[in-house]
Design a protein around this motif. Sequence first.
Motif, PDB file in Angstrom:
ATOM      1  N   TYR A 170      69.927  61.921  58.564  1.00 32.39           N
ATOM      2  CA  TYR A 170      70.396  63.310  58.305  1.00 32.39           C
ATOM      3  C   TYR A 170      71.904  63.310  57.544  1.00 32.39           C
ATOM      4  O   TYR A 170      72.643  62.504  58.135  1.00 32.39           O
ATOM      5  N   SER A 171      71.983  64.088  56.440  1.00 34.94           N
ATOM      6  CA  SER A 171      73.318  64.127  55.930  1.00 34.94           C
ATOM      7  C   SER A 171      73.843  65.428  55.992  1.00 34.94           C
ATOM      8  O   SER A 171      74.863  65.770  55.207  1.00 34.94           O
ATOM      9  N   GLY A 172      73.244  66.298  56.653  1.00 32.98           N
ATOM     10  CA  GLY A 172      73.766  67.637  56.553  1.00 32.98           C
ATOM     11  C   GLY A 172      75.178  67.848  57.557  1.00 32.98           C
ATOM     12  O   GLY A 172      75.567  66.983  58.103  1.00 32.98           O
ATOM     13  N   GLU A 178      77.289  75.305  56.583  1.00 32.71           N
ATOM     14  CA  GLU A 178      78.481  75.249  56.732  1.00 32.71           C
ATOM     15  C   GLU A 178      79.117  76.686  56.846  1.00 32.71           C
ATOM     16  O   GLU A 178      78.752  77.592  56.277  1.00 32.71           O
ATOM     17  N   SER A 232      63.925  69.231  60.468  1.00 30.13           N
ATOM     18  CA  SER A 232      64.014  69.096  59.045  1.00 30.13           C
ATOM     19  C   SER A 232      64.655  69.991  58.050  1.00 30.13           C
ATOM     20  O   SER A 232      64.371  71.412  58.160  1.00 30.13           O
ATOM     21  N   ASP A 233      65.496  69.700  57.034  1.00 29.61           N
ATOM     22  CA  ASP A 233      65.846  70.618  55.978  1.00 29.61           C
ATOM     23  C   ASP A 233      66.081  69.832  54.717  1.00 29.61           C
ATOM     24  O   ASP A 233      65.763  68.488  54.623  1.00 29.61           O
ATOM     25  N   ALA A 234      66.765  70.393  53.716  1.00 23.74           N
ATOM     26  CA  ALA A 234      66.989  69.658  52.470  1.00 23.74           C
ATOM     27  C   ALA A 234      67.997  68.440  52.627  1.00 23.74           C
ATOM     28  O   ALA A 234      67.810  67.434  51.784  1.00 23.74           O
ATOM     29  N   TYR A 235      68.450  68.397  53.662  1.00 27.89           N
ATOM     30  CA  TYR A 235      69.508  66.974  53.939  1.00 27.89           C
ATOM     31  C   TYR A 235      68.956  65.649  54.740  1.00 27.89           C
ATOM     32  O   TYR A 235      69.687  65.017  55.047  1.00 27.89           O
ATOM     33  N   GLY A 236      67.580  66.287  55.084  1.00 26.87           N
ATOM     34  CA  GLY A 236      66.975  65.102  56.052  1.00 26.87           C
ATOM     35  C   GLY A 236      66.351  65.751  57.126  1.00 26.87           C
ATOM     36  O   GLY A 236      66.234  66.829  57.282  1.00 26.87           O
TER      37      GLY A 236
END
Length: 379
Positions: A158-160, A168, A131-135
């Motif tokens: 997830y949207s990362g 990125e 997990s991270d801030a994007y899901g």
Amino acid sequence: MIITAPNQPDTISEKSHREFLPINGTDYIELYVGNAKQAAIFYKTCFGFQSLAYAGLETGVRDRTSYVLRQGKITLVLTTPLKSDGEISEHIKKHGDGVKVIAFWVDDAEYSYLATTERGAESYLPPIEKSDAYGSVKLAGIKTYGDTVHIFVERKNYSGVFLPGYVEWKSEYNPPEMGFKYVDHCVGNVELGQMNRWAKFYEDALGFKNIITFDDKDISTEFTALMSKVMSSGNGYIKFPINEPAKGKKKSQIEEYLDFYEGPGCQHIAIATDNIIETVTAMRQRGVEFLYVPGTYYDTVEHRVGHINEELSTLKSLGIMVDRDDEGYLLQIFTKPVEDRPTMFFEIIQRVGARSFGKGNFQALFESIEAEQARRGTL
């Protein structure tokens, strides 16, 4: 223990092959390479891949660096070790640069893992969630031929940019794309006598079906031969031809691969394009080398294949081969190996209705490969 996916029958045995393991497509292909930074520049320059994501020391990863590139629906991950010990270093020491992971995009990674291991697949990566801030993304993996593995990737939450742990990758150097659309198929080379074993593995463990079989009468010359079974997922999104050598007077391309890769592995990745003439022209201009096709090959194309939309003289000048089946025709060409070991290469393919794999081109293809082997002194 029987594990069921949502809206699936109560037991795995009640599922059809088509329903058993839904696979949405190829999620990514990961290569272990000696220098990921340099390899990334090669694939951007020569193949037109675009910068996507990065993981390494700057992102908190201490044992490896990975560059992620994308073109169309194809995601390529290039990973190199930061120390001399560990799985990645050993893989490169033994095999050179090569495919480690062929990842599947699935709706339920845990179900996919439990269902396939229940059916005989050997575990590589028990289900985990990152997990991270994007899901979050769920991952799980199984082993296949040689050191190659399949990773199930569930990314619906997830949207990362790629996966947790990656950031990125921004670059000012992004040459134009080549028109690549998606992975058409990945070919595996296995030892003599192992083709049926691995075909059965894909049938039993993953619910694939054998859609085409080629024997040494189909794929042979005076000197060398191979046998192949093409395994396909139920929806046809994933296709894996599995090759093994057949007896011949000299060493076949499969034996050469096994010798220099030091075991079974992914021989080539076939990439689809909608305009192979434009794609191959651009690749040649950027330094990609392709197998030579004898000019006499084109003398019989019109008789063998019939009408095609492309100019035959243009195809001949580029070395693009043509074949036809009941559904239409296809255009294909093969690069020379993309590294110093004569192992991994790429196929560029354009399908104009055809679903086959270029059986009519096997003779010319084998003769071209044998000519390369002779120059290398490995025939």
